[in-house]
Design an enzyme around this catalytic site. Sequence first.
Site, PDB file in Angstrom:
ATOM      1  N   ALA A   1       9.183 -12.279   7.053  1.00 51.77           N
ATOM      2  CA  ALA A   1       8.180 -12.859   6.162  1.00 51.77           C
ATOM      3  C   ALA A   1       8.887 -13.793   5.188  1.00 51.77           C
ATOM      4  O   ALA A   1       9.776 -13.365   4.457  1.00 51.77           O
ATOM      5  CB  ALA A   1       7.458 -11.755   5.404  1.00 51.77           C
TER       6      ALA A   1
ATOM      7  N   HIS B   1      -1.199  -8.833   5.388  1.00 52.45           N
ATOM      8  CA  HIS B   1      -0.375  -9.077   6.586  1.00 52.45           C
ATOM      9  C   HIS B   1       0.381  -7.806   6.975  1.00 52.45           C
ATOM     10  O   HIS B   1       0.447  -7.452   8.149  1.00 52.45           O
ATOM     11  CB  HIS B   1       0.629 -10.214   6.330  1.00 52.45           C
ATOM     12  CG  HIS B   1       0.097 -11.572   6.630  1.00 52.45           C
ATOM     13  ND1 HIS B   1       0.607 -12.352   7.626  1.00 52.45           N
ATOM     14  CD2 HIS B   1      -0.893 -12.293   6.056  1.00 52.45           C
ATOM     15  CE1 HIS B   1      -0.047 -13.497   7.664  1.00 52.45           C
ATOM     16  NE2 HIS B   1      -0.956 -13.498   6.713  1.00 52.45           N
TER      17      HIS B   1
END
Length: 182
Positions: A34, A50
């Site tokens: 990420a 997410h």
Amino acid sequence: MGLIMVTGGARSGKSEFAEKLAYERGKDEVLYIATSLPVDEEMKERIKRHRERRPSSWETVEAYKDLDKEILKRKKKVVLIDCLTVMISNLLMEVDLTWENSTLEQIDEIEDRISQEVDKILIVSSGVEIIIVTNEVGMGLVPEYKLGRIFRDIAGRMNKKVAEASKEVYLMISGIPVKIKG
């Protein structure tokens, strides 16, 4: 082994599609990188959503540079990088520069540093399957501010570089993946 690029506009379903590809190809052997920084409450909420959507068995790393080192440290079947354009903006924001007064030489130097970060990902992709999510930023209006134009141009060139190196490229349009390469 190799690269898969998933691109498209904002909220086009890029991340969900990339996660589906990563699961199909790697099951529980996925490293999720990420590149977002939790700088405000809205971004913290996006990151949370997410994270909740991904399988808990996936290893998650939050980083936006030296991603090659993160990939090589872990022996995973698939690596999912979400997202290249956020990585680029984070690298741009590291630079202490008055963007409106920046010279072409300064911008070229910054782009070269960003390009080197992308190159490191491309080099390690020969040993592992890497799925890269990125935003298509060149189909909209020309940004009004210089930093926006700099970002759009650099992101466009990095997307082109990744697409050229990729074995597969998908363009997401309203949640529909369209395979444009491979």
